[in-house]
Design an enzyme around this catalytic site. Sequence first.
Site, PDB file in Angstrom:
ATOM      1  N   TRP A 153     -28.663 -44.322 -23.254  1.00  0.00           N
ATOM      2  CA  TRP A 153     -27.379 -45.034 -23.372  1.00  0.00           C
ATOM      3  C   TRP A 153     -27.471 -46.472 -22.853  1.00  0.00           C
ATOM      4  O   TRP A 153     -26.526 -47.217 -22.923  1.00  0.00           O
ATOM      5  CB  TRP A 153     -26.255 -44.270 -22.675  1.00  0.00           C
ATOM      6  CG  TRP A 153     -26.570 -43.834 -21.281  1.00  0.00           C
ATOM      7  CD1 TRP A 153     -26.385 -44.568 -20.153  1.00  0.00           C
ATOM      8  CD2 TRP A 153     -27.101 -42.575 -20.872  1.00  0.00           C
ATOM      9  NE1 TRP A 153     -26.791 -43.836 -19.060  1.00  0.00           N
ATOM     10  CE2 TRP A 153     -27.235 -42.611 -19.470  1.00  0.00           C
ATOM     11  CE3 TRP A 153     -27.497 -41.410 -21.556  1.00  0.00           C
ATOM     12  CZ2 TRP A 153     -27.728 -41.537 -18.739  1.00  0.00           C
ATOM     13  CZ3 TRP A 153     -27.985 -40.345 -20.820  1.00  0.00           C
ATOM     14  CH2 TRP A 153     -28.100 -40.409 -19.428  1.00  0.00           C
TER      15      TRP A 153
ATOM     16  N   GLU B 160     -20.840 -41.208 -20.328  1.00  0.00           N
ATOM     17  CA  GLU B 160     -20.010 -41.280 -19.120  1.00  0.00           C
ATOM     18  C   GLU B 160     -19.309 -39.950 -18.852  1.00  0.00           C
ATOM     19  O   GLU B 160     -19.218 -39.511 -17.716  1.00  0.00           O
ATOM     20  CB  GLU B 160     -18.958 -42.398 -19.244  1.00  0.00           C
ATOM     21  CG  GLU B 160     -19.534 -43.794 -19.173  1.00  0.00           C
ATOM     22  CD  GLU B 160     -20.204 -44.108 -17.835  1.00  0.00           C
ATOM     23  OE1 GLU B 160     -19.868 -43.448 -16.832  1.00  0.00           O
ATOM     24  OE2 GLU B 160     -21.061 -45.000 -17.795  1.00  0.00           O
TER      25      GLU B 160
ATOM     26  N   TYR C 201     -12.021 -45.228 -14.256  1.00  0.00           N
ATOM     27  CA  TYR C 201     -13.477 -45.371 -14.160  1.00  0.00           C
ATOM     28  C   TYR C 201     -14.131 -45.424 -15.556  1.00  0.00           C
ATOM     29  O   TYR C 201     -14.875 -46.350 -15.878  1.00  0.00           O
ATOM     30  CB  TYR C 201     -14.083 -44.222 -13.326  1.00  0.00           C
ATOM     31  CG  TYR C 201     -15.560 -44.179 -13.508  1.00  0.00           C
ATOM     32  CD1 TYR C 201     -16.376 -45.086 -12.846  1.00  0.00           C
ATOM     33  CD2 TYR C 201     -16.142 -43.304 -14.432  1.00  0.00           C
ATOM     34  CE1 TYR C 201     -17.739 -45.103 -13.067  1.00  0.00           C
ATOM     35  CE2 TYR C 201     -17.503 -43.324 -14.666  1.00  0.00           C
ATOM     36  CZ  TYR C 201     -18.290 -44.217 -13.981  1.00  0.00           C
ATOM     37  OH  TYR C 201     -19.632 -44.253 -14.225  1.00  0.00           O
TER      38      TYR C 201
ATOM     39  N   ASP D 294     -18.184 -45.979  -9.062  1.00  0.00           N
ATOM     40  CA  ASP D 294     -18.405 -44.529  -9.024  1.00  0.00           C
ATOM     41  C   ASP D 294     -18.857 -44.130  -7.615  1.00  0.00           C
ATOM     42  O   ASP D 294     -18.865 -44.969  -6.703  1.00  0.00           O
ATOM     43  CB  ASP D 294     -19.428 -44.110 -10.096  1.00  0.00           C
ATOM     44  CG  ASP D 294     -20.840 -44.607  -9.799  1.00  0.00           C
ATOM     45  OD1 ASP D 294     -21.026 -45.379  -8.825  1.00  0.00           O
ATOM     46  OD2 ASP D 294     -21.767 -44.226 -10.529  1.00  0.00           O
TER      47      ASP D 294
ATOM     48  N   CYS E 277     -27.082 -55.794   5.464  1.00  0.00           N
ATOM     49  CA  CYS E 277     -26.368 -54.508   5.430  1.00  0.00           C
ATOM     50  C   CYS E 277     -25.763 -54.168   6.799  1.00  0.00           C
ATOM     51  O   CYS E 277     -26.474 -54.046   7.802  1.00  0.00           O
ATOM     52  CB  CYS E 277     -27.333 -53.405   4.994  1.00  0.00           C
ATOM     53  SG  CYS E 277     -26.563 -51.782   4.992  1.00  0.00           S
TER      54      CYS E 277
HETATM   55  S1  SF4 Z   1     -30.146 -51.148   3.942  1.00  0.00           S
HETATM   56 FE1  SF4 Z   1     -28.016 -50.693   3.537  1.00  0.00          FE
HETATM   57  S2  SF4 Z   1     -27.777 -51.036   1.340  1.00  0.00           S
HETATM   58 FE2  SF4 Z   1     -29.957 -50.851   1.757  1.00  0.00          FE
HETATM   59  S3  SF4 Z   1     -30.424 -48.704   1.426  1.00  0.00           S
HETATM   60 FE3  SF4 Z   1     -29.996 -48.970   3.596  1.00  0.00          FE
HETATM   61  S4  SF4 Z   1     -27.852 -48.506   3.792  1.00  0.00           S
HETATM   62 FE4  SF4 Z   1     -28.192 -48.871   1.627  1.00  0.00          FE
END
Ligand code: SF4
Length: 360
Positions: free
Chosen positions: A22, A35, A118, A136, A206
């Site tokens: 897809w 989907e 969604y 999602d 992160c």
């Molecule tokens: S660093 Fe953050 S965004 Fe990257 S895999 Fe780990 S938790 Fe997920």
Amino acid sequence: MYDPFGDVLTAWFQNNKRDLPWRHTRDPYKIWLSEIILQQTRVNQGLDYYLKFISEFPEVQTLADASKEKVYRLWQGLGYYNRADNLMKAAKVVTENFDGKFPTNFETLKTLPGIGDYTAAAIASIAFDQKTPVVDGNVYRFLSRMYGIKTPIHSGKAKKEFWSLAEELMGNQPPAQFNQALMEFGALQCVPQNPDCKNCIFNAQCFAYSKGIVADFPVKKNKTTVRERFFYYFVIRQQTGNSEFFVLRKRGEKDIWKNLYDFPSVTLDKPLNDALDALPLAEKEGWFTPKDCEIRSPSTVYEHRLTHLKIQAVFIPVFSRKALSADGKNSLYLVARSEINNYPVPQLIVRYFHDRDINY
Ligand code: SF4
């Protein structure tokens, strides 16, 4: 200020994306099919179903004309049969009201059965490159960790919050590519258990990784309560000449397995000390008279889990010495062993058939 998030993410996508059929099409019918199949289904499992559906129903018109039994049979194993029902209904609406062409915008797509925010956003962005964010479960997980969002997912507030963040992050990126990249990143890199954060392209930004609290995200509200039920199945058979017949029961409209076939059964809240104590209950239902049958040893317990339900099932083989009649009254049908393959059944019954070498 230039924010490289979208560029970094889409470059990662180009190098790491799975090669899925897809992803080679802009046909809204195929994207919609993928989907719907992939909701609550892993990609590896969904892929086979997608290929079977596309081969059997190459266009929306062929799906609209298909019989329910045929669609259910192909759908078997995916569960959540309301998705299959909506698939058929939506195919009919597209064929009858939209001249066989999928609507091209988010709002009109949402008027089709089984298409919520969604799916409408996925079709609108992937098939028509409209700037609609798609969030999602994979995206919830990735963004909640990356930005330290503690709003419990599955709440109305979270939906607004994550959707507007995804839209903002999309910026001027091509929507089809950006949305797929965001979902794929959650699916392949920011996985639910033990993601490889050391080698993640976003680890410097992160939030969850920097605080060492990756496992705390995404935040979920309440855990689903799972009920436990005990099924006692009566596998009623009868031999006529060289042919063997089984009594199948069609499940009703409001049932957990609506419109699928299994065997007559009683459902209890507590297990019986001896499975054969269920026989009087079957007799009371009028399914068979034990004195006219040979009752064989019950099976071991089969465990089967649905989202809200844990089923412990025992199968009791019942060989009738008298001719049986089951013509749809009380939803019971007498089906030749060689024909069983044409009847859609729950996975629990498929397991039983396979264990008994019944061709299915
Ligand atoms: S660093 Fe953050 S965004 Fe990257 S895999 Fe780990 S938790 Fe997920």
